[in-house]
Design an enzyme around this catalytic site. Structure first.
Site, PDB file in Angstrom:
ATOM      1  N   ARG A  73       0.554   4.382   1.353  1.00 16.65           N
ATOM      2  CA  ARG A  73       0.091   4.412  -0.040  1.00 16.65           C
ATOM      3  C   ARG A  73      -0.627   3.103  -0.349  1.00 16.65           C
ATOM      4  NH1 ARG A  73       1.961   0.111  -1.092  1.00 16.65           N
ATOM      5  NH2 ARG A  73       1.453   0.463  -3.266  1.00 16.65           N
ATOM      6  N   GLY A  74      -1.228   3.067  -1.561  1.00 20.12           N
ATOM      7  CA  GLY A  74      -2.083   1.933  -1.896  1.00 20.12           C
ATOM      8  C   GLY A  74      -3.508   2.348  -1.546  1.00 20.12           C
ATOM      9  N   ALA A  75      -4.430   2.162  -2.494  1.00 18.06           N
ATOM     10  CA  ALA A  75      -5.767   2.736  -2.351  1.00 18.06           C
ATOM     11  C   ALA A  75      -6.463   2.405  -1.021  1.00 18.06           C
ATOM     12  CB  ALA A  75      -6.617   2.334  -3.553  1.00 18.06           C
ATOM     13  N   ARG A  78      -4.228  13.206  -2.911  1.00 15.05           N
ATOM     14  CA  ARG A  78      -4.017  12.408  -4.120  1.00 15.05           C
ATOM     15  C   ARG A  78      -5.355  12.261  -4.848  1.00 15.05           C
ATOM     16  NH1 ARG A  78      -0.392   7.185  -3.674  1.00 15.05           N
ATOM     17  NH2 ARG A  78       0.060   7.830  -5.803  1.00 15.05           N
ATOM     18  N   GLN A 112       7.711   0.381  -6.302  1.00 17.03           N
ATOM     19  CA  GLN A 112       6.899  -0.286  -5.271  1.00 17.03           C
ATOM     20  C   GLN A 112       6.967  -1.806  -5.396  1.00 17.03           C
ATOM     21  OE1 GLN A 112       5.875   2.289  -7.117  1.00 17.03           O
ATOM     22  NE2 GLN A 112       4.414   3.601  -6.084  1.00 17.03           N
ATOM     23  N   ASP A 115      -6.876   1.492  -8.414  1.00 12.36           N
ATOM     24  CA  ASP A 115      -7.154   2.722  -7.662  1.00 12.36           C
ATOM     25  C   ASP A 115      -8.559   3.241  -7.904  1.00 12.36           C
ATOM     26  OD1 ASP A 115      -4.079   2.567  -7.918  1.00 12.36           O
ATOM     27  OD2 ASP A 115      -4.510   3.968  -6.274  1.00 12.36           O
ATOM     28  N   ASN A 146      -4.820   2.018 -12.558  1.00 14.39           N
ATOM     29  CA  ASN A 146      -3.877   1.439 -11.592  1.00 14.39           C
ATOM     30  C   ASN A 146      -2.500   2.007 -11.913  1.00 14.39           C
ATOM     31  OD1 ASN A 146      -3.305  -0.342  -9.349  1.00 14.39           O
ATOM     32  ND2 ASN A 146      -2.253  -1.665 -10.799  1.00 14.39           N
ATOM     33  N   LYS A 147      -1.528   1.614 -11.132  1.00 13.81           N
ATOM     34  CA  LYS A 147      -0.166   2.130 -11.263  1.00 13.81           C
ATOM     35  C   LYS A 147       0.316   2.162 -12.707  1.00 13.81           C
ATOM     36  CE  LYS A 147       1.900   3.517  -8.786  1.00 13.81           C
ATOM     37  NZ  LYS A 147       1.925   4.998  -8.622  1.00 13.81           N
TER      38      LYS A 147
HETATM   39  O1  MRU Z   1       1.128   5.240  -5.989  1.00 14.30           O
HETATM   40  P1  MRU Z   1       0.737   4.062  -5.150  1.00 14.30           P
HETATM   41  O2  MRU Z   1       1.907   3.318  -4.608  1.00 14.30           O
HETATM   42  O3  MRU Z   1      -0.258   4.446  -4.080  1.00 14.30           O
HETATM   43  O4  MRU Z   1      -0.014   3.101  -6.170  1.00 14.30           O
HETATM   44  C1  MRU Z   1      -0.579   1.914  -5.687  1.00 14.30           C
HETATM   45  C2  MRU Z   1      -1.263   1.114  -6.726  1.00 14.30           C
HETATM   46  O5  MRU Z   1      -1.335   1.480  -7.888  1.00 14.30           O
HETATM   47  C3  MRU Z   1      -1.975  -0.122  -6.254  1.00 14.30           C
HETATM   48  O6  MRU Z   1      -1.950  -1.118  -7.224  1.00 14.30           O
HETATM   49  C4  MRU Z   1      -3.434   0.225  -5.932  1.00 14.30           C
HETATM   50  O7  MRU Z   1      -3.505   1.336  -5.087  1.00 14.30           O
HETATM   51  C5  MRU Z   1      -4.166  -0.918  -5.336  1.00 14.30           C
HETATM   52  S1  MRU Z   1      -3.611  -1.261  -3.704  1.00 14.30           S
HETATM   53  C6  MRU Z   1      -4.486  -2.596  -3.126  1.00 14.30           C
END
Ligand code: MRU
Length: 364
Positions: free
Chosen positions: A58-60, A101, A208, A249, A259-260
């Site tokens: 996970r994470g963009a 996603r 996270q 994201d 973002n999250k």
């Molecule tokens: O749902 P996730 O854990 O994939 O969410 C991740 C985030 O919101 C991060 O801040 C974002 O993807 C940037 S990662 C460099």
């Protein structure tokens, strides 16, 4: 499933790797961190889709690179010499992985870049197209590392030794191939003896921040303090925070940032306490085809992530109605600057993006 390396530092693992000999995409199962470090070896389209959907990877940026390696492996398994048959099947895999996603633009960005490799080389033998797909996925991984380091350099110019930094969710090494985005200035500062004091929001509901950010910063020797999401105002009011760094994201053309979930709360509180709010974004996350934050699709996830998951027993009454958006949009007026690999962009963002994409035409 692969090795479990309980004695190795988490920073020594690759977030995403290709084992071409075994036709496997290798990722750390992030749902098991920090208790267990388990490497997953993914072979099928379903396994790759599940790993992305279930946030094992996970994470963009990490999702983008995983998808690039994933579609290479799936393409490698298409057994035909005929380009049209090959490309038809490739597009089916592309659509399937892309559906895992919706919010992180890096997923479709990476898959589209891989699709372009097919189209631009359609006159070559299918075997050569497959080779070029592997090369491109590998390049994307190397680029991600370079980009994150560059974001770190630019981000570092915004803070001073000893500063208090707050971050939300995990935009760390585990969300990228190395350094992270929001954590990149922190890791570069660590290399240079900046002694930052970092506050990591736990990030309900999937934690996270607690499970991943606090873990990787601690493993790197950074001075990190874990706080609950509802404590960000308290630490800012205390004067402990000099800057907020978050990842993202998707950035819309007007500078609104997805973002999250909870990020926009941090931004609003930061404005209240005059703390600069910096969004760290590789240019691959800037989506100029999405006009504003209102046009960004926000992923909604299962209720049990809020009611049960990560807890020994349910923390809510059975059957209660739940709203569980995985991301939120921070309005561009709350974003002090966007830190990209090419430099720090200031509002108005539409014009800043135009200048950036014009001057970097060859590369973007
Ligand atoms: O749902 P996730 O854990 O994939 O969410 C991740 C985030 O919101 C991060 O801040 C974002 O993807 C940037 S990662 C460099």
């Amino acid at each position: 499933m692969d090795g479990m390396g309980q004695n190795q530092n988490i920073m020594e693992y690759e977030t995403v790797a290709l084992d071409d000999a075994d036709s496997a995409l290798v990722v750390i199962d992030q749902t098991k961190l920090p208790a267990v470090t388990e490497l997953l070896r993914l072979h099928t389209a379903q396994e790759i889709w599940d790993a992305i959907y279930l946030l094992k990877v996970r994470g963009a940026p990490a999702i983008g690179v995983a998808a690039a390696f994933g579609i290479y492996l799936l393409a490698k398994g298409i057994n035909t010499e005929d380009y049209d048959t090959f490309y038809r099947k490739f597009c089916e895999y592309q659509d399937y992985l892309n559906s895992a996603r919706p919010t992180a633009v890096n997923l479709s960005w990476a898959l589209n870049r891989m699709a372009r490799v097919c189209v631009e080389n359609r006159t070559l033998p299918v075997a050569e197209i497959k080779r070029r797909l592997r090369e491109t996925a590998q390049t994307m991984k190397e680029e991600d590392i370079r980009v994150c380091r560059a974001i770190g350099e630019h981000g570092l110019s915004l803070v001073r030794p000893g500063d208090g930094i707050l971050t939300h969710c995990n935009a760390g090494q585990l969300a990228t191939c190395k350094y992270g985005t929001a954590t990149a200035p922190i890791y570069l500062g660590q290399e240079r003896g900046y002694h930052f004091r970092v506050y990591a929001d736990e990030t309900r509901p999937l934690l996270q921040g607690a499970r991943l950010t606090a873990y990787e910063l601690q493993a790197s020797g950074v001075d990190v303090t874990l706080i609950c999401d509802n404590m960000c105002a308290a630490v800012m009011r205390n004067g402990w925070i000099n800057a907020v760094f978050v990842g993202c994201d998707r950035v819309a053309a007007n500078g609104d940032v997805a973002n999250k979930i909870g990020t926009s709360v941090v931004a609003a509180v930061a404005e209240r306490y005059h703390v600069p709010f910096y969004v760290c974004a590789p240019t691959s996350t800037i989506d100029r085809n999405t006009p504003t934050g209102a046009d960004i699709v926000i992923e909604e996830r299962p209720a049990r992530e809020v009611t049960d998951m990560w807890y020994g027993q349910p923390v809510a009454p059975a059957g209660v109605k739940v709203y569980n958006p995985a991301f939120d949009v921070t309005d561009n007026e709350l974003v002090t600057a966007i830190v990209t690999e090419y430099g720090v962009l200031r509002p108005p963002y539409e014009a800043a993006f135009r200048r950036l994409f014009d001057t970097q035409k060859e590369r973007l």
